[in-house]
Design a protein around this motif. Structure first.
Motif, PDB file in Angstrom:
ATOM      1  N   LYS A 140     -26.780 -33.521  30.163  1.00  0.00           N
ATOM      2  CA  LYS A 140     -25.754 -34.567  30.313  1.00  0.00           C
ATOM      3  C   LYS A 140     -24.404 -34.108  29.758  1.00  0.00           C
ATOM      4  N   SER A 141     -24.429 -33.448  28.617  1.00  0.00           N
ATOM      5  CA  SER A 141     -23.174 -32.935  28.057  1.00  0.00           C
ATOM      6  C   SER A 141     -22.570 -31.879  28.976  1.00  0.00           C
ATOM      7  N   ALA A 142     -23.415 -31.025  29.525  1.00  0.00           N
ATOM      8  CA  ALA A 142     -22.939 -30.003  30.455  1.00  0.00           C
ATOM      9  C   ALA A 142     -22.272 -30.659  31.664  1.00  0.00           C
ATOM     10  N   GLN A 143     -22.870 -31.729  32.171  1.00  0.00           N
ATOM     11  CA  GLN A 143     -22.273 -32.447  33.297  1.00  0.00           C
ATOM     12  C   GLN A 143     -20.913 -33.023  32.915  1.00  0.00           C
ATOM     13  N   TYR A 171     -17.578 -31.866  34.794  1.00  0.00           N
ATOM     14  CA  TYR A 171     -16.787 -32.848  35.543  1.00  0.00           C
ATOM     15  C   TYR A 171     -15.380 -32.947  34.974  1.00  0.00           C
ATOM     16  N   TRP A 172     -15.248 -32.836  33.657  1.00  0.00           N
ATOM     17  CA  TRP A 172     -13.920 -32.822  33.056  1.00  0.00           C
ATOM     18  C   TRP A 172     -13.132 -31.627  33.575  1.00  0.00           C
ATOM     19  N   MET A 173     -13.783 -30.453  33.616  1.00  0.00           N
ATOM     20  CA  MET A 173     -13.113 -29.243  34.113  1.00  0.00           C
ATOM     21  C   MET A 173     -12.657 -29.415  35.560  1.00  0.00           C
ATOM     22  N   THR A 221      -5.055 -26.125  32.284  1.00  0.00           N
ATOM     23  CA  THR A 221      -5.859 -26.460  31.106  1.00  0.00           C
ATOM     24  C   THR A 221      -7.156 -25.659  31.094  1.00  0.00           C
ATOM     25  N   VAL A 222      -7.807 -25.573  32.227  1.00  0.00           N
ATOM     26  CA  VAL A 222      -9.066 -24.820  32.315  1.00  0.00           C
ATOM     27  C   VAL A 222      -8.812 -23.334  32.097  1.00  0.00           C
ATOM     28  N   LEU A 223      -7.703 -22.830  32.631  1.00  0.00           N
ATOM     29  CA  LEU A 223      -7.374 -21.415  32.437  1.00  0.00           C
ATOM     30  C   LEU A 223      -7.053 -21.110  30.977  1.00  0.00           C
ATOM     31  N   ARG A 224      -6.406 -22.040  30.261  1.00  0.00           N
ATOM     32  CA  ARG A 224      -6.160 -21.845  28.827  1.00  0.00           C
ATOM     33  C   ARG A 224      -7.478 -21.776  28.060  1.00  0.00           C
ATOM     34  N   LEU A 225      -8.413 -22.639  28.420  1.00  0.00           N
ATOM     35  CA  LEU A 225      -9.728 -22.616  27.777  1.00  0.00           C
ATOM     36  C   LEU A 225     -10.431 -21.289  28.041  1.00  0.00           C
ATOM     37  N   ALA A 226     -10.431 -20.846  29.289  1.00  0.00           N
ATOM     38  CA  ALA A 226     -11.075 -19.578  29.646  1.00  0.00           C
ATOM     39  C   ALA A 226     -10.409 -18.410  28.918  1.00  0.00           C
ATOM     40  N   GLU A 227      -9.085 -18.445  28.814  1.00  0.00           N
ATOM     41  CA  GLU A 227      -8.360 -17.384  28.119  1.00  0.00           C
ATOM     42  C   GLU A 227      -8.685 -17.373  26.628  1.00  0.00           C
TER      43      GLU A 227
END
Length: 83
Positions: A23-26, A30-32, A39-45
């Motif tokens: 559930k947390s993974a979902q 879904y947030w991503m 924002t997602v690219l900053r997290l990945a970086e």
């Protein structure tokens, strides 16, 4: 539940993280998908950068980017004391 192959791969990888269940993974996935790309690219970086640059201090085994952590590098630190 059916998920697109790329989403299913992301869910499986997120579930491998400690403390993250299905559930947390979902929720994270879904947030991503619903947040902006930057924002997602900053997290990945940030994940890639920490994996490439952070390791254990050779003296005290704290996390460090250099050979020694900031505590062990400090000239104010008394080397006769253990952290």
């Amino acid at each position: 539940m059916y998920a697109a192959p790329a989403l299913q791969k992301l869910l499986e990888e997120l579930e491998r993280l400690p403390g993250i269940g299905a559930k947390s993974a979902q929720r994270i996935a879904y947030w991503m998908m619903n947040t902006d790309r930057a924002t997602v690219l900053r997290l990945a970086e940030a994940i890639t950068e920490v994996k490439d640059t952070v390791h254990f201090c050779t003296r005290c085994f704290n996390y460090a980017e250099d050979e020694l952590c900031e505590i062990c590098q400090s000239e104010q630190r008394d080397p006769s004391l253990l952290c």
